[in-house]
Write a protein that holds these residues in place. Structure first.
Motif, short mmCIF file in Angstrom:
data_model
loop_
_atom_site.label_atom_id
_atom_site.label_comp_id
_atom_site.label_asym_id
_atom_site.label_seq_id
_atom_site.Cartn_x
_atom_site.Cartn_y
_atom_site.Cartn_z
N SER A 234 2.17 -11.64 7.35
CA SER A 234 2.83 -10.83 8.43
C SER A 234 2.78 -9.40 7.63
CB SER A 234 4.05 -11.28 8.67
OG SER A 234 5.14 -11.41 7.58
N VAL A 235 2.45 -8.32 8.49
CA VAL A 235 2.66 -7.08 8.14
C VAL A 235 4.10 -6.61 8.45
CG1 VAL A 235 1.84 -4.78 8.75
CG2 VAL A 235 0.17 -6.38 8.99
N GLY A 236 4.48 -5.81 7.41
CA GLY A 236 5.88 -5.28 7.65
C GLY A 236 6.22 -4.06 6.85
N ARG A 237 7.26 -3.46 7.03
CA ARG A 237 7.79 -2.10 6.37
C ARG A 237 6.86 -0.92 6.28
NH1 ARG A 237 11.61 -5.73 6.51
NH2 ARG A 237 13.20 -5.84 5.06
N ASN B 223 2.48 13.19 -3.72
CA ASN B 223 3.93 12.76 -3.23
C ASN B 223 3.56 11.71 -2.14
OD1 ASN B 223 5.37 14.84 -4.58
ND2 ASN B 223 4.57 16.21 -3.20
N PRO B 224 4.61 10.43 -2.37
CA PRO B 224 4.55 9.50 -1.23
C PRO B 224 5.04 9.95 -0.02
CG PRO B 224 6.48 9.18 -2.83
CD PRO B 224 5.69 10.39 -3.29
N ILE B 225 4.13 9.37 1.02
CA ILE B 225 4.49 9.93 2.42
C ILE B 225 4.14 8.63 3.56
CG2 ILE B 225 3.46 12.08 2.08
CD1 ILE B 225 0.84 11.21 3.25
N GLY B 226 3.68 7.18 2.90
CA GLY B 226 3.83 6.27 3.86
C GLY B 226 3.63 5.06 3.00
N THR B 227 3.84 3.83 3.49
CA THR B 227 3.96 2.82 2.87
C THR B 227 3.64 1.40 4.03
OG1 THR B 227 4.88 1.22 1.33
CG2 THR B 227 6.42 2.33 3.05
N LEU C 222 0.66 -1.11 -0.23
CA LEU C 222 -0.12 -0.26 -0.08
C LEU C 222 0.97 1.15 0.10
CD1 LEU C 222 -2.80 -0.77 2.80
CD2 LEU C 222 -2.78 -1.01 0.03
N LEU C 223 0.25 2.37 -0.68
CA LEU C 223 1.34 3.53 -0.75
C LEU C 223 0.02 4.77 -0.36
CD1 LEU C 223 3.76 4.97 -1.51
CD2 LEU C 223 2.70 5.05 -4.00
N ALA C 224 0.70 5.57 0.56
CA ALA C 224 0.01 6.60 1.21
C ALA C 224 0.70 7.62 0.27
CB ALA C 224 0.06 6.80 2.59
N MET C 225 -0.15 8.89 -0.11
CA MET C 225 0.23 10.00 -0.90
C MET C 225 -0.57 11.10 -0.28
SD MET C 225 0.29 8.27 -4.70
CE MET C 225 -1.51 7.97 -4.48
N ASN C 226 0.18 12.17 -0.27
CA ASN C 226 -0.38 13.70 0.13
C ASN C 226 -1.47 14.08 -0.89
OD1 ASN C 226 1.38 14.91 -1.60
ND2 ASN C 226 2.53 15.63 -0.19
N PRO C 227 -2.19 15.16 -0.74
CA PRO C 227 -3.01 15.56 -1.95
C PRO C 227 -2.31 16.21 -3.15
CG PRO C 227 -3.58 16.46 0.31
CD PRO C 227 -2.12 15.81 0.46
N SER C 228 -0.95 16.31 -3.10
CA SER C 228 -0.12 16.52 -4.13
C SER C 228 0.30 15.48 -4.88
CB SER C 228 1.04 17.48 -3.91
OG SER C 228 0.51 18.57 -3.33
#
Length: 144
Positions: free
Chosen positions: A68-71, A56-60, A48-54
């Motif tokens: 298992s969940v990781g990174r 830009n990547p901000i989380g993963t 999963l990739l989180a991006m800001n309103p512009s």
């Protein structure tokens, strides 16, 4: 409520964005050696990739084939704004859709409260991973 967009990502198409967040958080901020950050599992994980309103990547975050969940990483300026919660909600929905009975993760000890809010429980003693204290945590899903 988070002011971010979270979407599925693939290592092949979104690897640059996923790498940028993980390099910023794990390698530069936390001092994890690069050779420990990258592994053969990235190509087979659900990302999963989180991006800001512009845009830009901000989380993963990623879900490995072994459930298992990781990174899971959020850029420093975006922490405590709902990005991590949005990522975790989406990742847990994905795990449930795959009908996984449980998911595990190795939590940095300072983040155990965050994971506990989603129902994770500690499942072992503290240990060091890349020199950082962690604990194993597990979330059992209720049968449907």
């Amino acid at each position: 409520m988070s002011l971010c967009i979270v979407r599925p990502a693939s290592w092949q198409e979104d690897g640059g964005a996923l790498r940028a967040v993980r390099e910023a958080v794990f390698i530069r901020e936390q001092g994890v050696p690069a050779e420990l950050e990258w592994d053969e599992f990235d190509v087979v994980c659900v990302h999963l990739l989180a991006m800001n309103p512009s845009g830009n990547p901000i989380g993963t975050a990623r879900l490995l084939p072994d459930a298992s969940v990781g990174r899971m990483a959020v850029l420093r300026d975006w922490r405590r704004k709902g990005v991590g919660s949005t990522l975790m909600d989406r990742l847990l929905k994905e795990a449930e859709n795959r009908q996984l009975p449980s998911v595990t993760l190795n939590a940095q000890t300072h983040a155990t409260g965050f994971y506990s809010r989603f129902g994770f429980q500690q499942a072992g003693p503290e240990f060091l991973d890349a020199g950082i204290p962690h604990v194993k945590m597990i979330l059992q899903f209720r049968p449907r």
